[in-house]
Enzyme design. Structure first.
Site, short mmCIF file in Angstrom:
data_model
loop_
_atom_site.label_atom_id
_atom_site.label_comp_id
_atom_site.label_asym_id
_atom_site.label_seq_id
_atom_site.Cartn_x
_atom_site.Cartn_y
_atom_site.Cartn_z
N TRP A 46 0.00 -5.32 -6.60
CA TRP A 46 0.12 -6.35 -7.64
C TRP A 46 -1.08 -7.27 -7.65
O TRP A 46 -1.66 -7.56 -8.71
CB TRP A 46 1.41 -7.13 -7.39
CG TRP A 46 1.75 -8.17 -8.41
CD1 TRP A 46 1.34 -8.22 -9.71
CD2 TRP A 46 2.58 -9.31 -8.20
NE1 TRP A 46 1.87 -9.32 -10.33
CE2 TRP A 46 2.63 -10.00 -9.43
CE3 TRP A 46 3.28 -9.80 -7.11
CZ2 TRP A 46 3.37 -11.18 -9.58
CZ3 TRP A 46 4.02 -10.95 -7.26
CH2 TRP A 46 4.06 -11.64 -8.49
N LYS B 116 2.32 -3.38 2.27
CA LYS B 116 3.61 -3.62 1.63
C LYS B 116 3.93 -5.10 1.48
O LYS B 116 5.08 -5.52 1.53
CB LYS B 116 4.75 -2.91 2.38
CG LYS B 116 4.45 -1.48 2.79
CD LYS B 116 3.81 -0.66 1.67
CE LYS B 116 4.72 -0.48 0.47
NZ LYS B 116 4.01 0.25 -0.65
N SER B 117 2.89 -5.88 1.23
CA SER B 117 3.07 -7.33 1.04
C SER B 117 2.69 -7.79 -0.36
O SER B 117 2.60 -8.99 -0.60
CB SER B 117 2.24 -8.11 2.07
OG SER B 117 2.69 -7.87 3.38
N HIS C 218 -6.66 -4.54 4.91
CA HIS C 218 -5.48 -4.85 5.71
C HIS C 218 -5.87 -5.38 7.09
O HIS C 218 -4.99 -5.72 7.89
CB HIS C 218 -4.60 -3.61 5.89
CG HIS C 218 -3.95 -3.13 4.62
ND1 HIS C 218 -3.31 -3.98 3.74
CD2 HIS C 218 -3.84 -1.88 4.09
CE1 HIS C 218 -2.82 -3.28 2.73
NE2 HIS C 218 -3.13 -2.01 2.92
#
Length: 397
Positions: A108, A103-104, A192
């Site tokens: 994108w 979620k960083s 991650h």
């Protein structure tokens, strides 16, 4: 004309351990983890799965992230060659890792990296660009999913968007070759995992090995927390039937460092310090800077990855075209990202996630809609304590 020199899409090329007998080593690791390691590891409630376990100071899901971390530490040799021409060629290829905490900005940046590195093949304005019909999470794989770490079976996700290289032979190398054109010029992964869990074969360069580079994206911890809580609440309920965390319970866990691949501060500082020590190998980007100045930062990204934009490309607006193609507004509106479930590695891990779950708001400062004053003060105090003297600062939007 693009300055990118590729003739095939940049997708992952893996060598790993290709001999069939090494499959036994991986299966033994899985058995050892379940029988010997798991019972002795610290445990906390999980955000998405039922539990998180702590391995070498990092909180991981036991179902796949822990296994991947152990395999990476003990059996994963990215530079190994076995004598075949394809394997030997892989040994000298550069490897690019997109590293983030969940979620960083992962979705994108996956899109931006894929579009930037493959712009000589796929015009960003083309109605046939792969990102219009393929979710960003399927453009290149997540390293820690077990099918990227020695599980050479036919459930390996298709990560190459060029299927002309299909080969129905049995065996791991045949499967890799069926998805990866032999002339690709790089290996591309998302992860991650924190910097501390990567072996030296990845984090150090050698004249006889391909060069590895990390692109790290850091996001304000307050926004990371809210996005993770929202994402975890939905996915946990669907996959486990367990009651999701309340905001207060999740906040306390996050502040104590208990979150997937956390603690947050250790993860960020690991890559931050590496970027200061080895700026040629680790590019440290801030999500907020990317949102504020996408043009300058996409140019930085391309230059870091060895494919800077030419003056001709800039004059033709190629940078802006890539930014527009990969924008939250565009990607979230695509049918593939609204109604489909295409992340094959989540399917492999038996985790049900809709593509739309990766597109919530993408905003900077959304935490203000959820935090109380006391929550903001507690988080600010932790940030001050953890990042004091590091040189890394966060601007509250």
């Amino acid at each position: 004309m693009s300055s990118a020199s590729t003739s095939q899409p940049i997708v992952p090329k893996t060598d790993y351990i290709e001999e069939k007998e090494d499959g036994e080593a991986y299966r033994k690791i899985d058995a050892d983890i379940c029988r010997e390691m798991l019972p002795n590891l610290p445990k906390e409630k999980g955000w998405i799965a039922e539990q998180l376990v702590q391995y070498k100071g990092v909180w991981l899901t036991p179902t796949f992230a822990l296994k991947a971390a152990v395999q990476l530490q003990h059996h994963f040799n990215l530079f190994q060659t076995t004598g075949s021409s394809t394997s030997a060629a892989r040994g000298s290829l550069p490897m690019y890792f997109l590293a983030t905490l969940p979620k960083s900005g992962t979705t994108w940046l996956r899109a931006l990296m894929f579009a930037t590195l493959n712009r000589s093949l796929y015009d960003a304005t083309s109605p046939h660009h792969p990102l219009l019909t393929t979710g960003p999470h399927d453009c290149f794989p997540c390293l820690e999913m077990d099918n990227m770490l020695g599980n050479h079976d036919h459930s390996r996700p298709v990560t190459s968007l060029d299927h002309d290289h299909h080969d129905d032979r049995d065996g791991g190398d045949a499967m890799i070759d069926s998805y990866v054109p032999p002339t690709s010029t790089a290996q591309l992964f998302a992860t991650h995992l924190p910097y501390s869990l990567f072996p030296k074969s990845v984090t150090t360069s050698s004249s006889t090995c391909g060069v590895s580079k990390f692109v790290y994206v850091c996001r304000n911890p307050k926004d990371v927390f809210i996005s993770l809580w929202k994402f975890g609440s939905k996915v946990k309920a669907v996959n486990t039937g367990l009651t999701p965390f309340s905001l207060e319970e999740a906040f306390d866990l996050f502040c104590r460092g208990v979150c997937p691949y956390g603690p947050y501060w250790d993860h960020v500082l690991g890559f931050w310090k590496a970027s200061l020590e080895m700026p040629g190998q680790v590019l440290f980007l801030k999500y907020e800077d990317l949102r504020k100045e996408p043009f300058a930062n996409v140019k930085r990204l391309a230059e870091f990855l060895g494919q800077p934009f030419s003056e001709e490309e800039e004059s033709k607006g190629v940078v802006q075209q890539i930014i527009k193609l990969c924008s939250f507004e565009n990607l979230s509106s695509l049918e593939i990202n609204k109604t489909s479930r295409t992340q094959q590695y989540f399917v492999k891990a038996n985790i049900l996630v809709e593509n739309s779950d990766f597109f919530r708001k993408g905003q900077v400062g959304d935490w203000k809609n959820f935090f109380t004053d006391d929550m903001a003060k507690r988080m600010d105090q932790i940030i001050d304590e953890r990042f004091s003297g590091s040189g890394l600062t966060f601007v509250n939007p």
